[in-house]
Design a protein around this motif. Structure first.
Motif, PDB file in Angstrom:
ATOM      1  N   GLY A  21       1.815  -3.616 -16.554  1.00 44.87           N
ATOM      2  CA  GLY A  21       1.257  -3.687 -15.219  1.00 44.87           C
ATOM      3  C   GLY A  21       0.469  -2.480 -14.794  1.00 44.87           C
ATOM      4  N   ARG A  22       0.417  -1.428 -15.596  1.00 44.20           N
ATOM      5  CA  ARG A  22      -0.269  -0.216 -15.142  1.00 44.20           C
ATOM      6  C   ARG A  22      -1.763  -0.409 -15.092  1.00 44.20           C
ATOM      7  N   LEU A  23      -2.332  -1.252 -15.971  1.00 44.47           N
ATOM      8  CA  LEU A  23      -3.767  -1.485 -15.923  1.00 44.47           C
ATOM      9  C   LEU A  23      -4.119  -2.718 -15.128  1.00 44.47           C
ATOM     10  N   THR A  24      -3.204  -3.634 -14.974  1.00 41.82           N
ATOM     11  CA  THR A  24      -3.496  -4.855 -14.239  1.00 41.82           C
ATOM     12  C   THR A  24      -3.150  -4.752 -12.775  1.00 41.82           C
ATOM     13  N   GLY A  25      -2.673  -3.564 -12.340  1.00 38.12           N
ATOM     14  CA  GLY A  25      -2.402  -3.406 -10.927  1.00 38.12           C
ATOM     15  C   GLY A  25      -1.016  -3.811 -10.523  1.00 38.12           C
ATOM     16  N   ARG A  26      -0.150  -4.193 -11.509  1.00 40.65           N
ATOM     17  CA  ARG A  26       1.191  -4.573 -11.168  1.00 40.65           C
ATOM     18  C   ARG A  26       2.035  -3.328 -10.983  1.00 40.65           C
ATOM     19  N   GLY A  27       3.239  -3.536 -10.413  1.00 44.32           N
ATOM     20  CA  GLY A  27       4.138  -2.414 -10.239  1.00 44.32           C
ATOM     21  C   GLY A  27       3.913  -1.755  -8.899  1.00 44.32           C
ATOM     22  N   TRP A  28       4.328  -0.454  -8.814  1.00 43.97           N
ATOM     23  CA  TRP A  28       4.253   0.245  -7.542  1.00 43.97           C
ATOM     24  C   TRP A  28       2.833   0.404  -7.044  1.00 43.97           C
ATOM     25  N   GLY A  29       1.852   0.524  -7.965  1.00 43.06           N
ATOM     26  CA  GLY A  29       0.473   0.708  -7.526  1.00 43.06           C
ATOM     27  C   GLY A  29      -0.084  -0.484  -6.794  1.00 43.06           C
ATOM     28  N   ARG A  30       0.558  -1.617  -6.921  1.00 47.64           N
ATOM     29  CA  ARG A  30       0.042  -2.826  -6.287  1.00 47.64           C
ATOM     30  C   ARG A  30       0.616  -3.040  -4.895  1.00 47.64           C
ATOM     31  N   THR A  31       1.663  -2.290  -4.562  1.00 40.57           N
ATOM     32  CA  THR A  31       2.339  -2.491  -3.284  1.00 40.57           C
ATOM     33  C   THR A  31       1.406  -2.327  -2.088  1.00 40.57           C
ATOM     34  N   PRO A  32       0.584  -1.243  -2.015  1.00 43.18           N
ATOM     35  CA  PRO A  32      -0.327  -1.138  -0.864  1.00 43.18           C
ATOM     36  C   PRO A  32      -1.271  -2.319  -0.748  1.00 43.18           C
ATOM     37  N   GLN A  33      -1.716  -2.868  -1.880  1.00 44.19           N
ATOM     38  CA  GLN A  33      -2.616  -4.014  -1.818  1.00 44.19           C
ATOM     39  C   GLN A  33      -1.905  -5.232  -1.239  1.00 44.19           C
ATOM     40  N   LEU A  34      -0.632  -5.429  -1.641  1.00 42.01           N
ATOM     41  CA  LEU A  34       0.122  -6.556  -1.107  1.00 42.01           C
ATOM     42  C   LEU A  34       0.363  -6.393   0.385  1.00 42.01           C
ATOM     43  N   VAL A  35       0.668  -5.141   0.788  1.00 46.00           N
ATOM     44  CA  VAL A  35       0.872  -4.881   2.222  1.00 46.00           C
ATOM     45  C   VAL A  35      -0.404  -5.171   2.996  1.00 46.00           C
ATOM     46  N   LEU A  36      -1.547  -4.736   2.430  1.00 39.40           N
ATOM     47  CA  LEU A  36      -2.831  -4.983   3.101  1.00 39.40           C
ATOM     48  C   LEU A  36      -3.098  -6.474   3.228  1.00 39.40           C
TER      49      LEU A  36
END
Length: 289
Positions: A28-43
């Protein structure tokens, strides 16, 4: 370390690098999964919530007339009314059946025509030009003609959805097959593969992403055609609810019905995305970053 071991280590180093990169992508590090994707989901959640709050405020404060644009709470009351009377439960299966039957028949026809035209020059010359001409006609313009041909019953409604679903699948299938690299087909001939083996091992895997995109477009177009088809003297379905609400000037029920169409569109798009992940697990994607 011997010279052979050093050479093996040097040779395998790029392989290990690629493997580590692939593992990171899978995790998920390159596909945006994991913790890096949380702000996008919140948005994604915050933006619709803010819009709904502003909508409710404009309605409750009287900035917009309830008759023109009822607030979200009024629309929820309309859903509660439709549910208690049983109209919504009765309409949903009918509308879904119309869209599903039309999509399967139209998409299936488009898939067959696209495959044949993609694999055969003779078939392409036989019917591609007429199909391209028909494709430019908006399917809504065909409503009066379909009513004359098939009447105001179910046949005209499903025929309209079939007509709207054919071309997205046909075009994407045809271009997906014709877009395959010619060198890959020549490799198949070099290994003396049969035509069937070439289709099974080369054409189908490489054209599948384009074909699925066509089905995704066709699913959305089928829902658009459903909206138009259910305006043809509907006696059941979401369109019937909208027509009845229009006669009584019930803006809240009209908006509730329109939002049902929107939710159906989101659900269908989600199903098609899921199918892409299931059928194309080998296809690497990125999230735009």
């Amino acid at each position: 370390m011997t010279a052979v071991q050093e050479a093996a280590a040097a040779t395998s180093s790029p392989v290990r690098t690629v493997t580590r990169t692939y593992d990171r992508a899978r995790s998920g590090r390159l596909t945006g999964r994991g913790w890096g994707r949380t702000p996008q989901l919140v948005l994604r959640v915050v933006a619709p919530v803010v819009l709904i709050v502003l909508w409710q405020l404009s309605s409750s404060r009287g900035w917009v007339s309830e008759q023109t644009l009822p607030g979200p709470t009024t629309i929820l009351d309309a859903y509660r009314e439709l549910w208690q009377t049983g109209d919504l439960q009765a309409a949903l299966p009918i509308s879904l059946r119309r869209a599903g039957v039309g999509l399967l028949i139209g998409g299936g026809a488009g898939l067959f025509l696209g495959i044949v035209a993609g694999l055969s020059v003779t078939a392409e010359r036989a019917y591609d030009a007429p199909l391209q001409m028909i494709r430019t006609i908006p399917f809504i313009a065909l409503v009066p003609l379909f009513v004359v041909w098939f009447g105001i019953g179910e046949t005209s409604k499903i025929s309209l959805i079939i007509g709207a679903s054919i071309f997205p699948v046909y075009l994407n299938t045809y271009h997906a097959i014709r877009g395959i690299d010619r060198k890959l087909l020549e490799v198949g001939r070099t290994f003396e593969m049969s035509r069937w083996a070439t289709i099974r091992l080369v054409v189908v895997p490489l054209s599948m992403p384009g074909i699925l995109v066509g089905w995704r477009y066709a699913a959305g177009t089928a829902l658009l055609a459903l909206v138009a088809a259910e305006q043809i003297n509907s006696q059941a379905g979401i369109g019937y609810i909208l027509n009845t609400a229009n006669q009584f000037q019930r803006t809240d029920i009209i908006l509730a019905g329109i939002l049902v169409y929107a939710v159906l569109g989101l659900l269908v798009d989600g199903v098609m995305r899921g199918l892409e992940r299931v059928l194309l697990p080998w296809r690497a994607t990125h999230d735009g970053n």
